[in-house]
Design a protein around this motif. Sequence first.
Motif, mmCIF file in Angstrom:
data_model
loop_
_atom_site.group_PDB
_atom_site.id
_atom_site.type_symbol
_atom_site.label_atom_id
_atom_site.label_comp_id
_atom_site.label_asym_id
_atom_site.label_seq_id
_atom_site.Cartn_x
_atom_site.Cartn_y
_atom_site.Cartn_z
ATOM 1 N N LEU A 1 0.832 -1.212 0.000
ATOM 2 C CA LEU A 1 0.000 0.000 0.000
ATOM 3 C C LEU A 1 0.868 1.265 0.000
ATOM 4 O O LEU A 1 0.372 2.370 0.190
ATOM 5 C CB LEU A 1 -0.933 0.013 1.226
ATOM 6 C CG LEU A 1 -1.862 -1.200 1.382
ATOM 7 C CD1 LEU A 1 -2.745 -1.036 2.618
ATOM 8 C CD2 LEU A 1 -2.724 -1.400 0.136
ATOM 9 N N THR A 2 2.162 1.070 -0.169
ATOM 10 C CA THR A 2 3.126 2.168 -0.078
ATOM 11 C C THR A 2 3.815 2.329 -1.435
ATOM 12 O O THR A 2 4.263 1.330 -2.008
ATOM 13 C CB THR A 2 4.171 1.832 1.008
ATOM 14 O OG1 THR A 2 3.483 1.385 2.180
ATOM 15 C CG2 THR A 2 5.039 3.019 1.337
ATOM 16 N N THR A 3 3.875 3.538 -1.927
ATOM 17 C CA THR A 3 4.500 3.789 -3.227
ATOM 18 C C THR A 3 5.421 4.992 -3.101
ATOM 19 O O THR A 3 5.021 6.025 -2.579
ATOM 20 C CB THR A 3 3.433 4.099 -4.299
ATOM 21 O OG1 THR A 3 2.461 3.054 -4.279
ATOM 22 C CG2 THR A 3 4.053 4.206 -5.682
ATOM 23 N N ALA A 4 6.650 4.842 -3.603
ATOM 24 C CA ALA A 4 7.618 5.933 -3.487
ATOM 25 C C ALA A 4 8.051 6.432 -4.855
ATOM 26 O O ALA A 4 8.043 5.688 -5.837
ATOM 27 C CB ALA A 4 8.845 5.442 -2.706
ATOM 28 N N THR A 5 8.409 7.694 -4.900
ATOM 29 C CA THR A 5 9.012 8.246 -6.105
ATOM 30 C C THR A 5 9.994 9.345 -5.713
ATOM 31 O O THR A 5 10.053 9.758 -4.553
ATOM 32 C CB THR A 5 7.950 8.780 -7.096
ATOM 33 O OG1 THR A 5 8.574 9.007 -8.367
ATOM 34 C CG2 THR A 5 7.322 10.068 -6.604
ATOM 35 N N LEU A 6 10.780 9.784 -6.690
ATOM 36 C CA LEU A 6 11.731 10.873 -6.477
ATOM 37 C C LEU A 6 11.180 12.090 -7.195
ATOM 38 O O LEU A 6 10.881 12.016 -8.384
ATOM 39 C CB LEU A 6 13.086 10.493 -7.077
ATOM 40 C CG LEU A 6 13.798 9.321 -6.407
ATOM 41 C CD1 LEU A 6 14.914 8.801 -7.303
ATOM 42 C CD2 LEU A 6 14.368 9.760 -5.061
ATOM 43 N N ASP A 7 11.020 13.196 -6.504
ATOM 44 C CA ASP A 7 10.494 14.377 -7.188
ATOM 45 C C ASP A 7 11.059 15.704 -6.680
ATOM 46 O O ASP A 7 11.360 16.591 -7.458
ATOM 47 C CB ASP A 7 8.952 14.396 -7.120
ATOM 48 C CG ASP A 7 8.398 14.347 -5.690
ATOM 49 O OD1 ASP A 7 9.190 14.380 -4.726
ATOM 50 O OD2 ASP A 7 7.160 14.256 -5.529
ATOM 51 N N HIS A 8 11.296 15.829 -5.371
ATOM 52 C CA HIS A 8 11.584 17.153 -4.821
ATOM 53 C C HIS A 8 12.944 17.730 -5.195
ATOM 54 O O HIS A 8 13.041 18.899 -5.538
ATOM 55 C CB HIS A 8 11.452 17.127 -3.295
ATOM 56 C CG HIS A 8 10.052 17.300 -2.803
ATOM 57 N ND1 HIS A 8 9.065 16.383 -3.065
ATOM 58 C CD2 HIS A 8 9.475 18.271 -2.076
ATOM 59 C CE1 HIS A 8 7.927 16.793 -2.504
ATOM 60 N NE2 HIS A 8 8.151 17.939 -1.903
ATOM 61 N N ASN A 9 14.000 16.940 -5.053
ATOM 62 C CA ASN A 9 15.304 17.586 -5.269
ATOM 63 C C ASN A 9 16.084 17.067 -6.471
ATOM 64 O O ASN A 9 17.280 17.294 -6.588
ATOM 65 C CB ASN A 9 16.136 17.581 -3.979
ATOM 66 C CG ASN A 9 16.575 16.190 -3.574
ATOM 67 O OD1 ASN A 9 16.712 15.308 -4.416
ATOM 68 N ND2 ASN A 9 16.803 15.974 -2.289
#
Lengths: 466, 196
Positions: free
Chosen positions: A56-64
């Motif tokens: 139920l957990t999904t990660a991505t890279l976006d902020h830096n």
Amino acid sequence: MPKTLFAKIWDDHVVHQEPGRPDLLYIDRHLVHEVTSPQAFEGLRQAGRGVRRPDLTTATLDHNIPTVDQKLPIADLIARKQVETLRRNCREFGVTLYDLDSRNQGIVHVIGPELGLTRPGLTMVCGDSHTSTHGAFGALAFGIGTSEVEHVLATQCLIQSRPRTMRVHFSGSLSAGVTAKDVILYMIRTLGTDGAVGHVIEYAGPVVEGFSMEERMTLCNMSIEAGARAGMVAPDETTFEYLEGRPFVPPGKEYQEAVDRWRLLPSDPQAEFHRDLDLDVDSLAPQVSWGTNPGMVVDVTGVVPDPEAFDEEADRESGRRALDYMDLDPGTPVQRVRVDRVFIGSCTNSRIEDLRSAARIARGRKVDQNVYAMVVPGSQRVKGQAEAEGLDRIFTEAGFDWRESGCSMCLGMNPDVLQPGQRCASTSNRNFEGRQGKGGRTHLVSPAMAAAAAIQGRFVDIRDWL
Amino acid sequence: MEPYRRETGKVATLDRANVDTDQIIPKQFLKRIERSGFGRFLFYDWRFREDGSLDPRFELNRSRFRGATVLLTGSNFGCGSSREHAPWALLDYGFRTVIAPSFADIFYNNCFKNGMLPIRLPGRQVKDLFRRVRENPEYALTVDLESCTLRDGRGLNLEFPVKPFRRHCLLEGLDEIGLTLRHEDKISRYEAAHSA
């Protein structure tokens, strides 16, 4: 008893309840990014805990992350370490990560909906205040801090006090060129940046019903700028149509059954809200922020206000400080304010419709020679679709820079920042001091207004161009 | 988490409304993966001049506020981003208590997770406290969470509101994850019932 959309979702997610205590709420979807998660994973490690529901957990890279060549190693060593930390944490704890080489990568609030991870009736959280975006689908979605990120990772639950409810009903019809961005800026201008503290807002009325999903997301996205815990829109045919066929939305019979359940979610006709606000947005003008918080907004046809005319001393003081920071004089017509930079992007306005709307303005025109303008698509999928539609060529031929996906200059954690003193027309959500770079001056506008400002070198009333 | 029971400390003022978390801890410091050491970056763009020296125009840089543990400020403190780095920076700098007429929700919530106490007081009481700090150079407050009172040893005795559960967790320094895990059976039952 008649119930609101909010109450239906909340009550359905209570795991444990006892008098005088906040509820223990189950969380259906947890979105994770690199900035607010490292300390949470470290906390799990120190306590010898795992991630309860990696599924139920999904990660991505976006902020830096950079928005130029993303294949190169990140030059900023501290940012690189944070990115690598998320990769390591996701591997160690079994969490799916949409990394820079994934076609699913993008701003966390853009990819959730486009992948169909966001759905009506769900509880969703992310260590990011703009999680309110997902409420556009009739989900209960709110931002949390890192301690709570750890709490959800460990337990898939959160201890939460039940917020109050507020319905904002928009009536009237919008002029061509006036968008959801203008509507939400107008609401924040009316309510103030703390006007909805402690509340979950449900947006209602004919204006909202007529909005596309992209527009509803823009609306819900900025709920937090009025202090709201979350923003929501009742799911309807527009919602179902958007979701059908998305990667994580089950197809066929299962989809039909889901739609049948989703139809039960809208607030019952007699449901009561703690507060009701009616806003007439008929013939609303495009909105432009003049100050250093998202409540400091005027019509594009207006002038920079005089803080001395404000009722409260605290507002006069904030206004003076804001004008000093923004280097603006009271009484200056908004359309005489020149810009140096234009940013089209962010979780507020980087979806395909936003880019189409900006491209319609950019087509066949040229960016002013004194302006540097960039377009940062919200996700790799948005970027791909925009390129398939030829929007990238429209932008580049007009002199806009076309970038890779990420949060970029909404908060300037990557190299995309304003220089001190630069003035920017931005489709993002916050005009706080230094938000887009130390000493930078941000004016919040819609994508079409930003594109027009890039071309004219100053703010224009987009209605004059249509 | 360190329990919060009774704290006495000097009061520093930051007399402005809508102080956002971008000001409390600017984004360039959010790239760190640690939870500690953020105090030196607190209010960075306001506190420091271009050359890295302290800006004497910024209130918190006044020598009289050195060593303060209570921050008195304006309404809607902590608005904007959900970054928990904001309370981390305040705490690491030395503030365990923040008093304001109102707070943004996420910031308010984040404080409690870190053994900090945000106190909401009516505007006129906050105004009165500002006056007291102005008039008394070494102005200090005793914050007693057991009795939910503020005292200054000069006759001021104010009650402040805090939800019983939050108070309980702070007083005991409780780990909320541990509390939730006591309901493990209920969580599993919920999951079983909703996994259809």
